[in-house]
Design a protein around this motif. Structure first.
Motif, PDB file in Angstrom:
ATOM      1  N   ILE A 118      43.485  47.734  30.642  1.00 56.84           N
ATOM      2  CA  ILE A 118      43.655  46.310  31.205  1.00 56.84           C
ATOM      3  C   ILE A 118      42.569  45.773  32.430  1.00 56.84           C
ATOM      4  O   ILE A 118      42.445  46.579  33.405  1.00 56.84           O
ATOM      5  CB  ILE A 118      45.159  45.927  31.597  1.00 56.84           C
ATOM      6  N   CYS A 119      42.073  44.556  32.241  1.00 50.86           N
ATOM      7  CA  CYS A 119      40.979  44.197  33.329  1.00 50.86           C
ATOM      8  C   CYS A 119      41.690  43.933  34.718  1.00 50.86           C
ATOM      9  O   CYS A 119      42.911  43.464  34.724  1.00 50.86           O
ATOM     10  CB  CYS A 119      40.125  43.189  32.856  1.00 50.86           C
ATOM     11  N   ARG A 120      41.160  44.613  35.639  1.00 50.67           N
ATOM     12  CA  ARG A 120      41.767  44.465  36.907  1.00 50.67           C
ATOM     13  C   ARG A 120      41.734  43.002  37.624  1.00 50.67           C
ATOM     14  O   ARG A 120      42.561  42.692  38.587  1.00 50.67           O
ATOM     15  CB  ARG A 120      41.236  45.532  37.835  1.00 50.67           C
ATOM     16  N   LEU A 121      40.891  42.109  37.041  1.00 52.77           N
ATOM     17  CA  LEU A 121      40.707  40.927  37.637  1.00 52.77           C
ATOM     18  C   LEU A 121      41.805  39.915  36.778  1.00 52.77           C
ATOM     19  O   LEU A 121      42.526  39.074  37.374  1.00 52.77           O
ATOM     20  CB  LEU A 121      39.259  40.185  37.736  1.00 52.77           C
ATOM     21  N   CYS A 122      41.281  39.635  35.584  1.00 54.65           N
ATOM     22  CA  CYS A 122      42.025  38.813  34.763  1.00 54.65           C
ATOM     23  C   CYS A 122      43.307  39.300  34.045  1.00 54.65           C
ATOM     24  O   CYS A 122      44.266  38.437  33.467  1.00 54.65           O
ATOM     25  CB  CYS A 122      41.438  38.398  33.519  1.00 54.65           C
ATOM     26  N   LYS A 123      43.582  40.325  34.139  1.00 59.81           N
ATOM     27  CA  LYS A 123      44.926  41.126  33.746  1.00 59.81           C
ATOM     28  C   LYS A 123      45.150  41.090  32.039  1.00 59.81           C
ATOM     29  O   LYS A 123      46.092  41.252  31.698  1.00 59.81           O
ATOM     30  CB  LYS A 123      45.948  40.855  34.491  1.00 59.81           C
ATOM     31  N   PHE A 164      36.514  46.239  34.977  1.00 59.94           N
ATOM     32  CA  PHE A 164      36.697  44.745  34.636  1.00 59.94           C
ATOM     33  C   PHE A 164      36.089  44.308  33.219  1.00 59.94           C
ATOM     34  O   PHE A 164      35.307  45.098  32.564  1.00 59.94           O
ATOM     35  CB  PHE A 164      35.736  43.892  35.612  1.00 59.94           C
ATOM     36  N   CYS A 165      36.427  43.447  32.661  1.00 64.47           N
ATOM     37  CA  CYS A 165      35.970  43.143  31.137  1.00 64.47           C
ATOM     38  C   CYS A 165      34.698  42.270  31.493  1.00 64.47           C
ATOM     39  O   CYS A 165      34.332  41.913  32.642  1.00 64.47           O
ATOM     40  CB  CYS A 165      36.944  42.159  30.478  1.00 64.47           C
ATOM     41  N   ARG A 166      34.117  42.176  30.261  1.00 60.00           N
ATOM     42  CA  ARG A 166      32.642  41.552  30.260  1.00 60.00           C
ATOM     43  C   ARG A 166      32.725  40.122  31.043  1.00 60.00           C
ATOM     44  O   ARG A 166      31.844  39.785  31.986  1.00 60.00           O
ATOM     45  CB  ARG A 166      32.093  41.542  28.819  1.00 60.00           C
ATOM     46  N   ALA A 167      33.432  39.331  30.487  1.00 57.51           N
ATOM     47  CA  ALA A 167      33.869  37.953  31.179  1.00 57.51           C
ATOM     48  C   ALA A 167      34.092  37.844  32.679  1.00 57.51           C
ATOM     49  O   ALA A 167      33.550  37.210  33.275  1.00 57.51           O
ATOM     50  CB  ALA A 167      34.999  37.200  30.313  1.00 57.51           C
ATOM     51  N   CYS A 168      34.560  38.887  32.992  1.00 53.16           N
ATOM     52  CA  CYS A 168      34.995  38.755  34.595  1.00 53.16           C
ATOM     53  C   CYS A 168      33.854  39.416  35.283  1.00 53.16           C
ATOM     54  O   CYS A 168      33.482  39.107  36.420  1.00 53.16           O
ATOM     55  CB  CYS A 168      36.332  39.901  34.712  1.00 53.16           C
ATOM     56  N   GLU A 169      33.194  40.442  34.747  1.00 50.63           N
ATOM     57  CA  GLU A 169      31.952  40.769  35.579  1.00 50.63           C
ATOM     58  C   GLU A 169      31.066  39.806  35.498  1.00 50.63           C
ATOM     59  O   GLU A 169      30.306  39.412  36.567  1.00 50.63           O
ATOM     60  CB  GLU A 169      31.218  42.183  34.516  1.00 50.63           C
TER      61      GLU A 169
HETATM   62 ZN   LIG Z   1      38.795  40.307  32.877  1.00 49.94          ZN
END
Ligand SMILES: [Zn+2]
Length: 238
Positions: free
Chosen positions: A3-8, A57-62
């Motif tokens: 799970i991405c820590r920004l968008c969850k 983080f996922c690519r979109a959040c990075e």
């Molecule tokens: Zn994300």
């Protein structure tokens, strides 16, 4: 799937850094002297190892971190720098930035440090503030000026009076009963105070809603001493 820590959201995670690459450029050799042979500097700062990454983080959040916070900060702080090459005397210098992107950049570093499992950042625990800051980062909302006030001191070489480029681990201190996190990057020891209550003394030193911030110099052998000074100052007033 992690799970991405920004968008969850569940997603493949990128290898994320805590301090962006551009702040590692041109690190001054004097930082080796500052941190000494133990790797620890005055008042407990530790030198950060370059290139540490972990999946957060996922690519979109990075990409969001990069576009919304890192690029604007790089432009304002590095490319169009307002830092003097030599800080001739001990006066404050008022600098001018874009309030939203400048503040959100520092909050993004603090948030990365919070979610990091690296030992250099274990002191960073934002508690209930983590969710508030996560929302501010996703919505690009810098919040009110008294929320998470940010201030800093330019780290100077004691003889040349030039700003010293050092990247450090995070330090926690209580200034007047408020949790403040200190980290060094970009030639400055930055403080972000995390509290539910408002403390007006910080607001005099901190980034203002018009994007101005007063930066004072501190010799690198005195870095961190401000935490003690601020405590003494606060105790005298009560
Ligand atoms: Zn994300």
């Amino acid at each position: 799937m992690p799970i991405c820590r920004l968008c969850k959201k569940e997603n493949q995670l990128q290898k994320s850094h805590i301090i962006p690459e551009f702040l590692w450029k041109g690190l001054y050799d004097e930082s080796n002297t500052f941190f000494g042979i133990t790797g620890t500097g005055p008042f407990g700062h530790r030198k950060l190892q370059k290139g540490l990454r972990e999946p957060l983080f996922c690519r979109a959040c990075e990409q969001h971190f990069n576009d919304a916070f890192e690029k604007p900060f790089n432009k304002q702080w590095i490319k169009n720098t307002q830092m003097p090459k030599v800080w001739a005397n001990d006066t404050l210098i008022w600098m001018q930035f874009d309030y939203a992107t400048f503040k959100l950049f520092h909050l993004s570093i603090l948030f990365r440090a919070h979610v990091s499992s690296l030992p250099d950042f274990t002191v960073v625990d934002l508690g209930a503030h983590a969710e508030r800051i996560r929302n501010m980062l996703t919505e690009e909302n810098p919040g009110e000026v008294h929320e998470y006030p940010i201030f800093g001191y330019a780290i100077l070489h004691p003889e040349t009076k030039s700003p010293v480029q050092i990247v450090s681990s995070a330090q926690l201190s209580r200034i007047a009963g408020t949790h403040c996190y200190a980290m060094m990057y970009g030639g400055v020891e930055w403080y972000i105070c995390v509290a539910s209550h408002r403390y007006k003394e910080f607001e005099k030193l901190a980034l203002r809603s018009d994007g101005t911030i007063p930066l004072g110099p501190i010799p690198m052998d005195k870095v961190g001493s401000i935490r003690r000074t601020a405590k003494i100052y606060a105790s005298k007033r009560t």
